[in-house]
Design an enzyme around this catalytic site. Structure first.
Site, PDB file in Angstrom:
ATOM      1  N   THR A 147       1.043   0.666   4.280  1.00 18.13           N
ATOM      2  CA  THR A 147       2.269  -0.115   4.434  1.00 18.13           C
ATOM      3  C   THR A 147       3.155   0.581   5.464  1.00 18.13           C
ATOM      4  O   THR A 147       3.327   1.794   5.446  1.00 18.13           O
ATOM      5  CB  THR A 147       2.968  -0.395   3.085  1.00 18.13           C
ATOM      6  OG1 THR A 147       3.870  -1.487   3.266  1.00 18.13           O
ATOM      7  CG2 THR A 147       3.714   0.803   2.528  1.00 18.13           C
ATOM      8  N   CYS A 167      13.212   0.348   1.469  1.00 19.24           N
ATOM      9  CA  CYS A 167      12.184  -0.182   0.566  1.00 19.24           C
ATOM     10  C   CYS A 167      11.384   0.974  -0.042  1.00 19.24           C
ATOM     11  O   CYS A 167      11.466   2.101   0.428  1.00 19.24           O
ATOM     12  CB  CYS A 167      11.226  -1.100   1.323  1.00 19.24           C
ATOM     13  SG  CYS A 167      12.012  -2.499   2.144  1.00 19.24           S
ATOM     14  N   HIS A 212       4.979  -2.769  -1.969  1.00 20.57           N
ATOM     15  CA  HIS A 212       6.122  -2.524  -1.070  1.00 20.57           C
ATOM     16  C   HIS A 212       7.256  -3.418  -1.557  1.00 20.57           C
ATOM     17  O   HIS A 212       7.262  -4.616  -1.284  1.00 20.57           O
ATOM     18  CB  HIS A 212       5.696  -2.863   0.354  1.00 20.57           C
ATOM     19  CG  HIS A 212       6.736  -2.619   1.422  1.00 20.57           C
ATOM     20  ND1 HIS A 212       6.408  -2.168   2.680  1.00 20.57           N
ATOM     21  CD2 HIS A 212       8.085  -2.787   1.447  1.00 20.57           C
ATOM     22  CE1 HIS A 212       7.505  -2.071   3.430  1.00 20.57           C
ATOM     23  NE2 HIS A 212       8.545  -2.448   2.704  1.00 20.57           N
TER      24      HIS A 212
END
Lengths: 160, 206
Positions: free
Chosen positions: A23, A29, A46
């Protein structure tokens, strides 16, 4: 040959064997790697936001929130044969990308707390983390051994 | 009609938003041009309504390293202006103020960083002034904040703040052009859903 599985924002994916899950550019995040060492079943999520309960209308994905994404991903891993008791977590992200005096915008810290709370509720221990501070991180997760690499523009690469 | 999500906008409203971007960014670019003493143009703006991942791809891809200057705006429009400055534009600005260009984007010193921040401040002020005159609106501009990092991490900030109620971002995207070359530096205007109704109402297309 394993696949390279790209996990987007508000997304999760599950791999196994020699799959590699990636990711990119986690800011505030959080990326959460769940790894079952007995079966090699591995999930990477995520999330963007801590809490789905304030969102009243239903047209947004459950994969966006810590409190919904992580239980959903764990459920799917267990359905594929993962052993709950063998699963461990590694987490990264939750940075403050822009320093401001207004703490309302420190969503990174709230995300870190929400992911930790969600994992505790699911009884999954966190064995490594690289969270907070003020820079973006790309997370790469090897399903064959649970290794996780964090790379960032300022700090380079490291394994957690 | 009330806009509940960005996908609800019709063609005419998109056209009006494009014109808002055109006027705002035109004014901001004029400010930049006169500061650096170089002719800088903008391409015709694009109005994009994209999911988060596609939005990041559209502005350069998640791992591209760039300078992001974020300016929150509030009043008759709530949201953000985001400047994404590439190395070549940063060099041009730094050279103008300090006489020599930096080695790279990571070797900027405090004075150079604050000059860039101030440039963002001036450009955001120009952008917002043009829009507020257009529609008789009052818009306040907050102090700019800047970071140099991966584009995906930078854009996660508007995604988080604007995207809470849906899975898409709306942004009006302007590419800058110097000497006929597109330099891939951008100005984005990102209004919240709630303030779109007000903006479109003032412009007569609610």
């Amino acid at each position: 040959m394993g696949q390279k599985l790209i996990v987007g924002i508000s997304d999760w994916k599950i791999g196994r064997g020699d799959d590699v899950l990636v990711t990119y550019a986690l800011g505030s995040c959080i990326g959460t790697c769940l790894y079952d060492r007995t079966t090699g079943i591995s999930g990477l999520s995520h999330i963007m936001l801590p809490d789905s309960t304030a969102i009243i209308d239903g047209h947004t994905t459950r994969m966006k929130f810590a409190d919904t994404a992580l239980p959903d991903m764990l459920e799917k891993m267990k359905a594929m044969g993962a052993m709950q008791g063998a699963i461990k977590a590694k987490i990264a992200g939750g940075a403050i990308m822009f320093q401001t005096s207004n703490s309302k915008f420190n969503i990174g810290q709230r995300n870190i707390e929400a992911v930790k709370a969600a994992l505790q509720k699911l009884r999954i221990p966190i064995i490594a983390e690289d969270t907070g501070l003020n820079y973006g991180r790309t997370m790469t997760f090897w399903a064959e051994n649970g290794a996780v690499e964090i790379s960032s523009t300022v700090m380079g690469k490291k394994m957690i | 009609m009330s806009i509940g999500k960005y996908e609800d906008l019709n063609e005419m409203q998109i056209d009006v938003l494009r014109e808002v971007g055109n006027i705002g960014s035109g004014n901001a670019t004029t400010a930049l041009s006169s500061m650096v003493g170089k002719m800088i143009d903008i391409q015709v703006p694009k109005v994009e309504v994209l999911d988060f991942n596609a939005a990041i791809e559209a502005v350069g891809g998640p791992e591209k390293v760039i300078a992001g200057i974020l300016i929150r705006i509030n009043g008759d429009i709530d949201g953000m202006i985001m400047f994404l400055f590439e190395q070549n534009l940063i060099s041009l600005i730094v050279q103008t103020f300090f006489g020599s260009a930096p080695q790279d984007i990571f070797s900027l010193n405090e004075a150079e960083l604050s000059a860039l921040n101030e440039m963002g401040n001036i450009m955001a002020g120009s952008y917002v002034n043009a829009i507020s005159q257009l529609a008789g609106m009052t818009i306040d501009v907050e102090v700019p904040v800047m970071t140099i990092d991966m584009l995906g991490a930078i854009m996660s900030v508007p995604a988080i703040e604007m995207g809470e109620m849906g899975d898409k971002l709306l942004f009006i995207d302007n590419n800058m052009v110097i000497d006929q070359t597109c330099i891939d530096s951008k100005m984005l205007l990102l209004p919240t859903i709630d303030s779109l109704d007000n903006l479109l109402g003032k412009l007569g297309v609610a």
